[in-house]
Design a protein around this motif. Structure first.
Motif, mmCIF file in Angstrom:
data_model
loop_
_atom_site.group_PDB
_atom_site.id
_atom_site.type_symbol
_atom_site.label_atom_id
_atom_site.label_comp_id
_atom_site.label_asym_id
_atom_site.label_seq_id
_atom_site.Cartn_x
_atom_site.Cartn_y
_atom_site.Cartn_z
ATOM 1 N N UNK A 24 0.780 -1.229 0.000
ATOM 2 C CA UNK A 24 0.000 0.000 0.000
ATOM 3 C C UNK A 24 0.810 1.276 0.000
ATOM 4 N N UNK A 25 2.138 1.170 -0.045
ATOM 5 C CA UNK A 25 3.003 2.357 -0.032
ATOM 6 C C UNK A 25 3.575 2.565 -1.429
ATOM 7 N N UNK A 26 3.355 3.758 -1.972
ATOM 8 C CA UNK A 26 3.865 4.086 -3.300
ATOM 9 C C UNK A 26 5.071 5.006 -3.185
ATOM 10 N N UNK A 27 5.973 4.875 -4.153
ATOM 11 C CA UNK A 27 7.108 5.766 -4.252
ATOM 12 C C UNK A 27 7.532 5.867 -5.717
ATOM 13 N N UNK A 28 8.270 6.918 -6.025
ATOM 14 C CA UNK A 28 8.797 7.043 -7.378
ATOM 15 C C UNK A 28 9.693 5.847 -7.670
ATOM 16 N N UNK A 29 9.495 5.197 -8.791
ATOM 17 C CA UNK A 29 10.338 4.057 -9.139
ATOM 18 C C UNK A 29 11.728 4.517 -9.560
ATOM 19 N N UNK A 30 11.799 5.581 -10.363
ATOM 20 C CA UNK A 30 13.081 6.130 -10.823
ATOM 21 C C UNK A 30 13.217 7.538 -10.234
ATOM 22 N N UNK A 31 13.809 7.664 -9.048
ATOM 23 C CA UNK A 31 13.813 8.970 -8.378
ATOM 24 C C UNK A 31 14.855 9.949 -8.911
ATOM 25 N N UNK A 32 15.760 9.490 -9.786
ATOM 26 C CA UNK A 32 16.772 10.399 -10.297
ATOM 27 C C UNK A 32 17.668 9.713 -11.305
ATOM 28 N N UNK A 33 18.605 10.492 -11.838
ATOM 29 C CA UNK A 33 19.487 9.983 -12.881
ATOM 30 C C UNK A 33 20.920 10.437 -12.615
ATOM 31 N N UNK A 34 21.838 9.487 -12.525
ATOM 32 C CA UNK A 34 23.263 9.794 -12.510
ATOM 33 C C UNK A 34 23.746 9.867 -13.956
#
Length: 645
Positions: A24-34
């Motif tokens: 039930x907890x959502x988060x950004x799958x791709x939070x950033x880019x190196x």
């Protein structure tokens, strides 16, 4: 409805709208880019990231960009980030054509070996071939559709190359599927020809809709659970081996409940350390080649081994000498059938937390004998005295490495994180470290990659700063060999304002390989950092005047030089209190004593040699080889329930 964008712009917009969900907890799958930009991606992915940042605001970009200093290092940072987030998030990494992309190969191998999701975006040759061969293109006379990026294929869990814009949607959806598959995850590679990155296309609007990828918790199949429970009930001398899967499935509390309900002792692997905290009555420490004598004694006599979330590496099994009971049975709980099937075990293919919760009920009423419990607790008490002595040796004139680890273990807060990867320290850490939090211990040992420490710590700290439970201090523990391999991400940490604590342990060479060289009869040849001696012709002259502390300062870190353990403890407090990346430099004696794990690791010794040291080592090697077990006995029905209590 369609939207006209370049392939790179479509890629960035798609990634910014991907989410993962579990419990039930959502988060950004791709939070950033190196990334590191070059002619392969500067006009494509770089332009798309800039455009997105300007549209969203640099500080709040949908896909924030982080400039790395080494392509291998940025993949290590991505691995550290994802592991800290229990594989629920994965960073992207963009690199230019040629060496920029192939520099990521080692990181790809590390990610896949560790089963950690990362998204790799190597730039590629021209799809049109209009200007071939382009700068940095390796031509293959037998196939014009092959590039150096094909080297990613065996290192990736998913690989695709986008030759045409129309291929991008299927590549992206396939990539997200593998990134969020807990059984099949690892490095995910989408190779992007540099001309295709800048090519425009009319994309269907639904490609950029918000997508939630649900990460499952597969429950154990009832018949498999019943078989496993029957084997466990038959055990008189069981041992549970907790691997990294316990952490990734957030099963530490389920493990504790199972251990307390059954009394079964719990050992851990490098990735599993902290699954059961060190002072729990059932915790017996690391198992295998660098484990504790307590766990290894239990492993030798165990009649049932319950592996939870472990891939049974050679260090965990002591090269298949750890388990000596001829009637041994394995119960393997793993979300990947590939690992669950190892050692002919009774397979429970399921999420670790779901399986452990179900097993508590399935084995209700079973408990190990009090005498068995008393035995390993007495052994653990004796071992803890040995650990205390190792932490406070008072070794002179230079401190022992175990004293540095002891001071670090005693001075760190429970929520602090220690990061390590290769050399002699992982072995000492697995044997001696007392984990007081499930996330305190972060040692990359599946690929044992020198240079992971500082780069990995950067990703870990980035993940910790975004953790709802609060930030953590991160301590990268790096030997001089690893520091010289890769220290560049110190610059990234400084430029990003991300505070790291870096402990540089200098012993003037390769301590781990030096000891290993001696054990195989090679007399520590070629393992010290010294001048070449004109008389002997060997690298056994004076010590090189390398100043790693000065190097760290030149990269932007504050530096504290210490010589004694007392000074080291004070420096840890100063570093912890600082808001700037700080490096502590201490020199140790590579020949200082370390307790024995009472175990073995299979490294072949020359079968014939003129050196007596090698011949003697071969005799020892052959004696250990005689103790190796094939572990091929098929899973069988349990003998009886005599062991039930």
């Amino acid at each position: 409805m369609t939207i006209r964008l370049t392939v790179a712009q479509a890629l960035v917009r798609f990634l910014a709208n991907q989410y993962s969900e579990r419990d039930g907890v959502e988060q950004r799958l791709i939070p950033g880019c190196f990334g590191i930009f070059g002619h392969g991606n500067v006009a494509g992915v770089a332009q798309a990231l800039l455009e997105a940042a300007l549209q969203d605001g640099i500080g709040s970009a949908a896909l924030p960009y982080h400039l790395a200093r080494n392509e291998q290092g940025m993949v290590h940072s991505a691995v550290g980030y994802s592991r800290m987030r229990n594989r629920l998030q994965a960073m992207a990494c963009t690199a230019s054509i040629g060496p920029g992309s192939t520099n990521m190969l080692t990181g790809a191998a590390l990610a896949t070996t560790n089963r950690i999701p990362v998204l790799l975006l190597p730039s590629d040759i021209f799809a049109t071939r209009v200007a071939s061969p382009v700068l940095q293109e390796l031509e293959q006379p037998w196939g014009y559709d092959v590039s150096v990026n094909d080297a990613f294929r065996p290192l990736s869990r998913f690989f695709d190359r986008v030759w045409r814009p129309e291929q991008l949607p299927s590549a992206l959806v396939g990539a997200m599927r593998v990134l969020t598959d807990p059984a099949e995850t690892g490095a995910v590679t989408i190779a992007l020809p540099q001309d295709v990155q800048a090519e425009a296309y009319d994309w269907p609007e639904e490609l950029f809709a918000r997508r939630v990828w649900h990460i499952p918790r597969p429950v154990p199949e009832p018949a498999a659970l019943a078989r496993a429970a029957a084997v466990i009930r038959s055990a008189r001398r069981p041992l549970l081996v907790a691997g990294g899967g316990v952490h990734y499935s957030e099963a530490t509390e389920a493990l504790r409940r199972f251990a307390e309900a059954t009394g079964i002792p719990v050992a851990d692997t490098q990735a599993g350390k902290g699954a059961l905290l060190w002072d729990h009555p059932q915790a017996v420490g690391g198992v295998g080649s660098t484990g504790s004598p307590v766990a290894n004694a239990l492993a030798r006599d165990a009649d049932v081994v319950i592996g939870v979330g472990t891939r049974y590496s050679d260090f965990t099994t002591a090269s298949r000498t750890a388990f000596q009971n001829q009637d041994i049975h394995f119960v393997n709980i793993n979300i990947a059938a590939f690992d669950a099937a190892k050692h002919s075990g009774t397979m429970v293919v399921a999420d670790a937390r779901s399986a452990l919760d179900a097993l508590v009920d399935a084995v209700e009423g079973y408990r190990v004998d009090d005498a068995y419990t008393a035995g390993h607790r007495a052994h653990a008490a004796d071992w803890n005295q040995v650990v205390d002595e190792s932490f406070h040796l008072g070794h002179q004139p230079l401190p022992a490495q175990t004293e540095v680890l002891g001071a670090l273990n005693e001075e760190l807060a429970a929520r602090d994180v220690v990061v390590q990867a290769a050399g002699s320290m992982p072995g000492d850490l697995q044997m001696l470290w007392r984990a007081r939090d499930a996330k305190q211990y972060h040692v990359e040992y599946a690929y044992s990659c020198m240079g992971y420490e500082i780069a990995g710590a950067l990703g870990i700290k980035m993940a910790a700063r975004s953790d709802p439970s609060g930030d953590r201090e991160v301590f990268a523990l790096v030997g001089d060999g690893s520091y010289l391999m890769m220290s560049q991400e110190l610059v990234t940490a400084v430029s990003e304002g991300i505070k790291l604590n870096v402990v540089i342990v200098e012993n003037r060479g390769f301590a781990s390989i030096g000891a290993l060289s001696e054990s195989v009869g090679s007399q520590r040849f070629g393992t010290a950092y010294r001048y070449r001696n004109p008389e002997s012709g060997q690298l056994d002259g004076e010590v090189l005047p390398v100043d790693l502390a000065a190097n760290a300062a030149s990269l932007g870190a504050d530096v504290i030089r210490v010589r004694t353990i007392e000074e080291f403890r004070a420096a840890l407090a100063r570093s912890r209190a600082s808001d700037r990346t700080t490096a502590i430099h201490i020199e140790t004696d590579p020949l200082a004593p370390v307790p024995s794990s009472e175990s073995w690791w299979d490294v072949p010794v020359s079968e014939v040699a003129r050196l007596d040291s090698t011949n003697q080592a071969r005799k020892t090697y052959e004696a250990h080889k005689a103790e190796q077990r094939p572990l091929l006995r098929p899973s069988a029905e349990p003998r009886s329930e005599e062991g039930s209590r």
